[in-house]
Write a protein that holds these residues in place. Structure first.
Motif, short mmCIF file in Angstrom:
data_model
loop_
_atom_site.label_atom_id
_atom_site.label_comp_id
_atom_site.label_asym_id
_atom_site.label_seq_id
_atom_site.Cartn_x
_atom_site.Cartn_y
_atom_site.Cartn_z
N UNK A 73 28.73 36.43 44.65
CA UNK A 73 27.78 36.62 43.66
C UNK A 73 26.68 37.57 44.34
N UNK A 74 26.51 37.43 45.66
CA UNK A 74 25.60 38.29 46.16
C UNK A 74 26.11 39.61 46.10
N UNK A 75 27.31 40.00 46.36
CA UNK A 75 27.66 41.38 45.98
C UNK A 75 27.43 41.90 44.53
N UNK A 76 27.59 40.91 43.74
CA UNK A 76 27.62 41.44 42.32
C UNK A 76 26.22 41.50 41.89
N UNK A 77 25.34 40.80 42.75
CA UNK A 77 23.74 41.11 42.29
C UNK A 77 23.26 42.19 42.83
N UNK A 290 24.16 56.55 40.13
CA UNK A 290 24.65 56.51 38.62
C UNK A 290 26.23 56.44 38.27
N UNK A 291 27.02 56.40 39.41
CA UNK A 291 28.29 56.67 39.28
C UNK A 291 29.07 55.32 38.71
N UNK A 292 30.06 55.70 38.02
CA UNK A 292 30.74 54.64 37.16
C UNK A 292 31.37 53.84 37.80
N UNK A 293 31.77 54.21 39.18
CA UNK A 293 32.41 53.50 39.84
C UNK A 293 31.76 51.93 40.32
N UNK A 294 30.48 51.80 40.11
CA UNK A 294 29.81 50.73 40.37
C UNK A 294 30.06 49.63 39.28
N UNK A 295 30.23 50.12 37.92
CA UNK A 295 30.63 49.46 37.04
C UNK A 295 31.70 48.71 37.02
N UNK A 296 32.99 49.67 37.64
CA UNK A 296 34.13 49.07 37.88
C UNK A 296 34.12 48.09 39.16
N UNK A 297 33.42 48.32 40.18
CA UNK A 297 33.32 47.29 41.02
C UNK A 297 32.70 45.98 40.59
N UNK A 298 31.66 46.23 39.84
CA UNK A 298 30.74 44.94 39.34
C UNK A 298 31.66 44.24 38.31
N UNK A 303 34.16 39.05 37.28
CA UNK A 303 35.29 38.40 37.03
C UNK A 303 35.79 37.19 38.10
N UNK A 304 35.81 37.72 39.25
CA UNK A 304 35.99 36.75 40.42
C UNK A 304 35.00 35.77 40.56
N UNK A 305 33.69 36.02 40.51
CA UNK A 305 32.50 34.96 40.28
C UNK A 305 32.77 34.04 39.50
N UNK A 306 32.97 34.45 38.20
CA UNK A 306 33.26 33.49 37.14
C UNK A 306 34.38 32.40 37.35
#
Length: 442
Positions: A73-77, A290-298, A303-306
Motif C-alpha cells: 500500500x505504501x508503494x502504491x501511495x 509524467x511517464x506512463x510507466x508509473x501508471x503501469x506500476x501503480x 491489484x496486489x494491494x486489493x
C-alpha cells in the motif's frame, strides 16, 4: 475437505473484490465494510474441527501478512501522489504544509490523548502507550475512498524533464500523503512501549530512544529511501542502452522489486523500512514525473494491494465472530469512540487551522475541507501489524484486551468512515462547485 472450503471461500471473495467497487459506489457503503461482513458470516459458518482463525494463535502469519499489505500500500501511495517534493525548494515544502501539520501536531496529540485516556481508565502505562501508538497511523489500505486516484501521466512526446504535475484536491492529497508517512513515523512510539514494558522506567532508556529510535532510524529510513529511489529512477529511465530501460518495456513487476530492495536494505541498516518504501516511490517519480510507466506500476500494485487487503479483511471479519472481540469491555468502547469522534478530529482540526482564500494561488484548506480532512483518519491494517510486532517483542499486561480493542477500533472505523465518506465527499464537491459559481458570478 478443509482445503476445498478454503478455495471456495477465496474464489467467492475474489469475485466480490472484482464486483464490489462498482456495486457499492452509489450507496453509503465501502468495499471494506462488505468484506468485513462477508468475513463475519464465514466465521459463523460451520467449520471443520480446528479450522478457526485467531490473531493471537497465528501471530506470525498475521505479522507478516499485515506487513506485506502495508508495504504494498505504501508503494502504491507513493506512486499515486503527483505533488512533487523537492528537498531544496521552500515552495515545495510549503505545498506539503497540511501533511507536515498532520504528522507533527495531530499524530502526537492523538498518541498523547489515547495514552492518557487509557492510563486514566486503569491500563498499565506501557499498554496504554502501545495502544496509542498502534492506533496512531491512518491507513493507506482502507482509505481508498479519500485517496488520490493515481498518477497522472502524459504522452511521451508531450513530456519534458520539467513537466509540472500536481494534485488538484487538497483533501485527498493531505489524507493520502499523511497515510503514506505516518505508518513509519508511528514506529518510534511502538518501540517506546516495548522498551517501557521490557526495561522499566523511561529514565533508563529515554535518551537512547530519543537519539536512535526517534531521530536516527527516521533519518536512516529517509536516506536509504532517497538513495534507492534515485538509483532505481536511473535504472528505469536513464540507462544509455534504451533496450534495457524497464520504463520503455513497461514491466510493472519492478515496483515489487523496489519494495523488496528498499525495505530489505533499510531494515538491514537498522532504519524504518515502512518510511523508506514510501520515500523510494516518491524519489522514483522525480526521474520522469509524467511517464506512463508509473501508471503501469501503480495498476499492478493496486491489484496486489486489493488481494492482500481482501485476505486481511476476511480474516478480521472471521476473527470478529470467533472470539477476537471477547475481551473488549466498556473501556474499549470509550477509547474507540473518543479516538474516532474526538481525539483524531480535534487534533487534526487544530493542526490544520488557518483558512485559505479561494484563489488560483491558494495554499491550505477551506473550512469545509479542514473538517473532512480532520474526521477521516481511518484505522486499519497498520494497527494490526504494530500490535503483532510489539506483543512478539515484549510482554504487555492485557495483551488479549489489546487485540480486542484494536479489532474493535478497526471495525468501527471502517463502518463509521465507510458509511459517511461518500455523502461527505459529495457534499464537498457540491460546495466547491457552488463556491466556484459564486466567484464566477461576482
Amino acid at each position: 475437505m478443509a482445503i476445498d472450503l478454503v478455495w471456495i471461500v477465496l474464489g467467492f471473495a475474489l469475485l466480490l473484490a472484482v464486483f464490489l467497487p462498482t456495486a457499492v459506489e452509489r450507496f453509503p457503503l465501502s468495499t471494506p465494510m462488505v468484506l468485513l461482513g462477508v468475513g463475519a458470516i464465514v466465521g459463523l459458518a460451520p467449520m471443520p474441527k480446528g479450522f478457526t482463525f485467531s490473531p493471537q494463535e497465528h501471530e506470525a502469519f498475521v505479522l507478516h501478512a499485515s506487513e506485506a499489505t502495508v508495504l504494498v500500500a505504501l508503494m502504491g501511495v507513493g506512486l499515486a501522489l503527483d505533488r512533487p517534493m523537492r528537498l531544496r525548494s521552500l515552495t515545495s515544502w510549503r505545498a506539503w504544509a497540511p501533511t507536515w501539520r498532520l504528522l507533527a501536531i495531530a499524530m502526537p496529540l492523538g498518541i498523547v490523548g489515547v495514552s492518557l485516556l487509557g492510563w486514566t481508565l486503569g491500563l498499565a502505562a506501557p499498554t496504554a502507550l502501545l495502544l496509542a501508538a498502534a492506533l496512531a497511523p491512518t491507513d493507506p489500505v482502507l482509505a481508498s475512498d479519500v485517496q488520490v486516484e493515481g498518477p497522472q501521466t502524459e504522452a511521451p512526446q508531450e513530456m519534458t524533464q520539467e513537466t509540472e504535475i500536481d494534485e488538484s484536491d487538497e483533501v485527498r492529497f493531505a489524507l493520502t500523503s499523511e497515510a503514506g508517512l505516518n505508518d513509519g513515523l508511528a514506529f518510534p512510539f511502538v518501540y517506546a512501549a516495548i522498551l517501557w514494558a521490557s526495561e522499566g522506567s523511561p529514565s533508563h532508556w529515554g535518551w537512547k530512544w530519543l537519539a536512535w529510535e526517534l531521530v536516527g532510524k527516521v533519518a536512516l529510513g529517509v536516506a536509504v529511501g532517497l538513495v534507492v529511489g534515485w538509483v532505481l529512477g536511473k535504472l528505469f529511465f536513464r540507462l544509455p542502452a534504451k533496450k534495457y530501460r524497464l520504463a520503455d518495456a513497461g514491466e510493472p513487476l519492478a515496483a515489487l522489486a523496489a519494495i523488496m530492495c528498499s525495505y530489505g536494505l533499510t531494515e538491514l541498516a537498522g532504519g524504518y523500512g515502512f518510511l523508506a518504501v514510501f520515500v523510494t516511490a516518491m524519489a522514483m517519480r522525480q526521474a520522469e514525473r509524467g511517464h506512463r510507466y508509473y501508471a503501469d506500476m501503480h495498476a499492478f500494485i493496486e491489484r496486489l494491494e486489493q488481494i492482500l487487503t481482501l485476505v486481511m479483511l476476511l480474516l478480521l471479519g472471521a476473527a470478529a465472530t470467533n472470539g477476537v472481540l471477547s475481551h473488549a469491555d466498556w473501556r474499549s468502547a470509550v477509547i474507540v469512540a473518543a479516538l474516532i469522534l474526538v481525539i483524531r478530529p480535534g487534533g487534526a482540526w487544530l493542526s490544520l487551522l488557518g483558512r485559505r482564500d479561494d484563489t488560483a494561488k491558494a495554499v491550505g484548506l477551506t473550512t469545509g475541507e479542514r473538517w473532512i480532512t480532520s474526521f477521516y483518519g481511518v484505522r486499519g491494517i497498520g494497527s494490526i501489524f504494530y500490535i503483532a510486532y510489539a506483543t512478539g517483542h515484549a510482554d504487555f499486561a492485557g495483551s488479549d484486551w489489546l487485540w480486542s480493542t484494536i479489532a474493535l477500533a478497526i471495525i468501527v472505523s471502517v463502518v463509521v468512515h465507510g458509511s459517511t465518506v461518500t455523502p461527505a465527499m459529495n457534499w464537498l464537491e457540491r460546495h466547491r462547485t457552488n463556491h466556484g459559481r459564486a466567484l464566477a458570478d461576482a
